[in-house]
Scaffold this motif. Sequence first.
Motif, PDB file in Angstrom:
ATOM      1  N   PRO A 123      -0.142 -14.153  13.292  1.00 24.19           N
ATOM      2  CA  PRO A 123      -1.043 -12.992  13.306  1.00 24.19           C
ATOM      3  C   PRO A 123      -1.167 -12.289  11.963  1.00 24.19           C
ATOM      4  CG  PRO A 123       0.374 -12.983  15.236  1.00 24.19           C
ATOM      5  CD  PRO A 123       0.878 -14.078  14.348  1.00 24.19           C
ATOM      6  N   SER A 124      -0.124 -12.314  11.136  1.00 24.33           N
ATOM      7  CA  SER A 124      -0.161 -11.601   9.855  1.00 24.33           C
ATOM      8  C   SER A 124      -1.086 -12.251   8.839  1.00 24.33           C
ATOM      9  CB  SER A 124       1.246 -11.492   9.265  1.00 24.33           C
ATOM     10  OG  SER A 124       1.776 -12.787   9.016  1.00 24.33           O
ATOM     11  N   THR A 125      -1.580 -13.469   9.121  1.00 27.50           N
ATOM     12  CA  THR A 125      -2.470 -14.143   8.174  1.00 27.50           C
ATOM     13  C   THR A 125      -3.731 -13.332   7.922  1.00 27.50           C
ATOM     14  OG1 THR A 125      -1.656 -16.304   8.914  1.00 27.50           O
ATOM     15  CG2 THR A 125      -3.736 -16.275   7.707  1.00 27.50           C
ATOM     16  N   ALA A 126      -4.297 -12.761   8.980  1.00 26.68           N
ATOM     17  CA  ALA A 126      -5.531 -11.984   8.823  1.00 26.68           C
ATOM     18  C   ALA A 126      -5.312 -10.802   7.887  1.00 26.68           C
ATOM     19  CB  ALA A 126      -6.024 -11.502  10.182  1.00 26.68           C
ATOM     20  N   HIS A 127      -4.217 -10.088   8.073  1.00 26.59           N
ATOM     21  CA  HIS A 127      -3.953  -8.937   7.204  1.00 26.59           C
ATOM     22  C   HIS A 127      -3.694  -9.383   5.772  1.00 26.59           C
ATOM     23  CE1 HIS A 127      -2.518  -5.053   5.857  1.00 26.59           C
ATOM     24  NE2 HIS A 127      -1.434  -5.632   5.392  1.00 26.59           N
ATOM     25  N   GLN A 128      -2.988 -10.488   5.599  1.00 24.91           N
ATOM     26  CA  GLN A 128      -2.699 -10.999   4.254  1.00 24.91           C
ATOM     27  C   GLN A 128      -3.991 -11.287   3.508  1.00 24.91           C
ATOM     28  OE1 GLN A 128       0.418 -11.307   3.184  1.00 24.91           O
ATOM     29  NE2 GLN A 128       0.233 -12.477   1.281  1.00 24.91           N
ATOM     30  N   ILE A 129      -4.953 -11.924   4.180  1.00 24.86           N
ATOM     31  CA  ILE A 129      -6.218 -12.284   3.538  1.00 24.86           C
ATOM     32  C   ILE A 129      -7.066 -11.042   3.290  1.00 24.86           C
ATOM     33  CG2 ILE A 129      -8.391 -13.508   3.897  1.00 24.86           C
ATOM     34  CD1 ILE A 129      -6.808 -15.651   5.391  1.00 24.86           C
ATOM     35  N   MET A 130      -7.179 -10.192   4.298  1.00 34.80           N
ATOM     36  CA  MET A 130      -8.059  -9.020   4.174  1.00 34.80           C
ATOM     37  C   MET A 130      -7.537  -8.023   3.148  1.00 34.80           C
ATOM     38  SD  MET A 130      -9.474  -8.324   8.056  1.00 34.80           S
ATOM     39  CE  MET A 130      -7.863  -8.249   8.840  1.00 34.80           C
ATOM     40  N   SER A 131      -6.227  -7.833   3.077  1.00 37.15           N
ATOM     41  CA  SER A 131      -5.684  -6.883   2.103  1.00 37.15           C
ATOM     42  C   SER A 131      -5.885  -7.391   0.680  1.00 37.15           C
ATOM     43  CB  SER A 131      -4.195  -6.635   2.381  1.00 37.15           C
ATOM     44  OG  SER A 131      -3.458  -7.839   2.275  1.00 37.15           O
ATOM     45  N   LEU A 132      -5.793  -8.710   0.492  1.00 35.34           N
ATOM     46  CA  LEU A 132      -6.047  -9.265  -0.841  1.00 35.34           C
ATOM     47  C   LEU A 132      -7.508  -9.085  -1.235  1.00 35.34           C
ATOM     48  CD1 LEU A 132      -4.857 -11.038  -3.217  1.00 35.34           C
ATOM     49  CD2 LEU A 132      -5.910 -12.969  -2.028  1.00 35.34           C
ATOM     50  N   ALA A 133      -8.431  -9.408  -0.318  1.00 30.41           N
ATOM     51  CA  ALA A 133      -9.859  -9.291  -0.621  1.00 30.41           C
ATOM     52  C   ALA A 133     -10.257  -7.839  -0.880  1.00 30.41           C
ATOM     53  CB  ALA A 133     -10.682  -9.866   0.524  1.00 30.41           C
ATOM     54  N   GLU A 134      -9.645  -6.909  -0.158  1.00 27.53           N
ATOM     55  CA  GLU A 134     -10.025  -5.510  -0.300  1.00 27.53           C
ATOM     56  C   GLU A 134      -9.617  -4.935  -1.650  1.00 27.53           C
ATOM     57  OE1 GLU A 134     -12.168  -2.378   0.873  1.00 27.53           O
ATOM     58  OE2 GLU A 134     -11.901  -4.224   2.041  1.00 27.53           O
ATOM     59  N   ARG A 135      -8.622  -5.511  -2.304  1.00 26.95           N
ATOM     60  CA  ARG A 135      -8.209  -5.018  -3.619  1.00 26.95           C
ATOM     61  C   ARG A 135      -9.234  -5.344  -4.695  1.00 26.95           C
ATOM     62  NH1 ARG A 135      -2.127  -7.193  -4.090  1.00 26.95           N
ATOM     63  NH2 ARG A 135      -2.337  -6.396  -6.241  1.00 26.95           N
ATOM     64  N   ALA A 136     -10.059  -6.359  -4.468  1.00 25.75           N
ATOM     65  CA  ALA A 136     -11.150  -6.651  -5.402  1.00 25.75           C
ATOM     66  C   ALA A 136     -12.305  -5.697  -5.121  1.00 25.75           C
ATOM     67  CB  ALA A 136     -11.606  -8.098  -5.241  1.00 25.75           C
ATOM     68  N   GLY A 137     -13.273  -5.670  -6.049  1.00 29.54           N
ATOM     69  CA  GLY A 137     -14.425  -4.794  -5.886  1.00 29.54           C
ATOM     70  C   GLY A 137     -14.467  -3.713  -6.949  1.00 29.54           C
ATOM     71  N   PRO A 138     -15.338  -2.724  -6.781  1.00 33.57           N
ATOM     72  CA  PRO A 138     -15.443  -1.638  -7.760  1.00 33.57           C
ATOM     73  C   PRO A 138     -14.153  -0.838  -7.841  1.00 33.57           C
ATOM     74  CG  PRO A 138     -17.332  -1.664  -6.266  1.00 33.57           C
ATOM     75  CD  PRO A 138     -16.315  -2.591  -5.690  1.00 33.57           C
ATOM     76  N   GLY A 139     -13.852  -0.326  -9.023  1.00 37.06           N
ATOM     77  CA  GLY A 139     -12.673   0.502  -9.202  1.00 37.06           C
ATOM     78  C   GLY A 139     -12.932   1.934  -8.805  1.00 37.06           C
ATOM     79  N   ARG A 140     -11.928   2.757  -8.978  1.00 36.98           N
ATOM     80  CA  ARG A 140     -12.017   4.173  -8.616  1.00 36.98           C
ATOM     81  C   ARG A 140     -13.032   4.877  -9.503  1.00 36.98           C
ATOM     82  NH1 ARG A 140      -6.797   8.263  -8.354  1.00 36.98           N
ATOM     83  NH2 ARG A 140      -7.921  10.168  -7.792  1.00 36.98           N
ATOM     84  N   ASP A 141     -13.932   5.616  -8.878  1.00 35.57           N
ATOM     85  CA  ASP A 141     -14.991   6.351  -9.586  1.00 35.57           C
ATOM     86  C   ASP A 141     -15.830   5.437 -10.475  1.00 35.57           C
ATOM     87  OD1 ASP A 141     -14.183   8.762  -8.447  1.00 35.57           O
ATOM     88  OD2 ASP A 141     -12.724   9.131 -10.031  1.00 35.57           O
ATOM     89  N   GLY A 142     -15.891   4.154 -10.113  1.00 36.31           N
ATOM     90  CA  GLY A 142     -16.738   3.233 -10.855  1.00 36.31           C
ATOM     91  C   GLY A 142     -16.186   2.806 -12.196  1.00 36.31           C
ATOM     92  N   VAL A 143     -14.918   3.118 -12.495  1.00 35.28           N
ATOM     93  CA  VAL A 143     -14.319   2.731 -13.776  1.00 35.28           C
ATOM     94  C   VAL A 143     -13.659   1.368 -13.603  1.00 35.28           C
ATOM     95  CG1 VAL A 143     -12.619   3.306 -15.533  1.00 35.28           C
ATOM     96  CG2 VAL A 143     -13.931   5.122 -14.421  1.00 35.28           C
ATOM     97  N   GLY A 144     -14.234   0.364 -14.243  1.00 39.57           N
ATOM     98  CA  GLY A 144     -13.720  -0.988 -14.089  1.00 39.57           C
ATOM     99  C   GLY A 144     -14.095  -1.572 -12.743  1.00 39.57           C
ATOM    100  N   ALA A 145     -14.121  -2.876 -12.667  1.00 38.60           N
ATOM    101  CA  ALA A 145     -14.466  -3.554 -11.414  1.00 38.60           C
ATOM    102  C   ALA A 145     -13.922  -4.968 -11.443  1.00 38.60           C
ATOM    103  CB  ALA A 145     -15.977  -3.573 -11.210  1.00 38.60           C
TER     104      ALA A 145
END
Length: 450
Positions: A282-304
């Motif tokens: 069951p922890s596989t889903a959280h492992q994948i989703m937490s990794l993917a969620e760390r990517a994307g725009p940074g805080r207040d749009g600084v860095g991405a």
Amino acid sequence: MEIFDELRAQVALLRPVRIFGRISRIEGQLVAIAGLAEEARIGDWLEIETGSGTIVGAEVLRLTRDEALALPDGPRDGLAIGDRVEHMAARGLEPDNSWLGRVVDPYGRPIDGAPLLPGPRLRPLHTPPPEPSRRGRLGDRLETGMAVFNTLLPIVRGQRIGLFAGSGVGKTLLLGNLARQMQADVVVLAMIGERGRELRDFVEDVLGKEGLERAVIITATSDQPPLTRRRCALAAMCVAEHFRDQGLHVLLLADSITRMAEAHREVALAAGEPASLRGYPPSTAHQIMSLAERAGPGRDGVGAITAVLTVLVAGSDMEEPVADILRGVLDGHVVLDRAIAERGRFPAIDVLRSVSRSLPNCAKPEENARIAEARRLLGAYDRAEIMVQAGLYEKGSDPLVDRAILAFPALDAFIAEAAPSGIAGAFLRLAQCLETPHAPSAARKDKRRA
């Protein structure tokens, strides 16, 4: 002063007290250590000294009142009851700007034959993503150097897309093209569970000297223990966050998330977690989703961090667990089709099964119209292809199919083209492909009226 940053980092790692335990039993893949139960935490790193003097690393997976149970990160040959075990606390990573152009393992050790300086700050492998309420929005459309990604499947700054493919359909070559040509300040590439011989081929032939200059490669080959292979993706994300926090745009390429999930499955099952869907815990889903969620725009749009995460789909099964989990948290997915690769068109992208969720916002109205028209023609040809090839379709039966038959060769070739003239040039080329001798497009009709 920056000259003392490395020294400060090394001093911070010094420990006035060293804590030791002893192996009390060896059970399956785990070793139980007595004497550390009150000091160890889940995820802490241990070093086991065997009777021959060899040091074997291990990670704490379970704790009882009297014992810490750890999974060795290496061969268990030579381990024995009574071997001394030193508690080393959590093991993070110390990325540095000097890592650009380097190939390192998931523990930050160089594997390209040259010394490597650690950075001034120890970063944990597991960090939360930027706060959702203060996180930036997706940015501008990115130049990729490839016609299909500049038009039909655009990628924007901070977007996360999945690359779904079976083995041997050109996935590695496509990643190399993106690493060399895609608009970014830094490229971080995670090679998870790849064959050992592929590393040098990729670095020298696919990526090349120019591509390597702005890249950091984190690699764990297929023969390495599951802890190392799972850590590879986390280490790559840690390095990407290091550059993102400096306000840079980072392109993160991870190949592949499937192998990370398989490594996590081995670790989780050893820790006693039950298997569920197709053997994944069951922890596989959280492992994948937490990794993917760390990517994307940074805080207040600084860095991405713009992420391209690959998934190995056996038999083109898009409903298998890893593909299904990842597709639900991404901003688009690209499907590579074996049938397209077998007829010699690379990249073997199935446009009709692929989607970019940055559309329609990232494109102008006239560009969206061309994208929609191209998809409509490709879809019409796909539905009629069997009849056309069998000689059962009669010209004039369907005007849309007639147009699709005329336009398909040009559109199919367009998907494989480079885009040397940028995004605007790629859309101009797409417009030319949509022109057919017997069925002028809306743009030509407007021109004639004028």
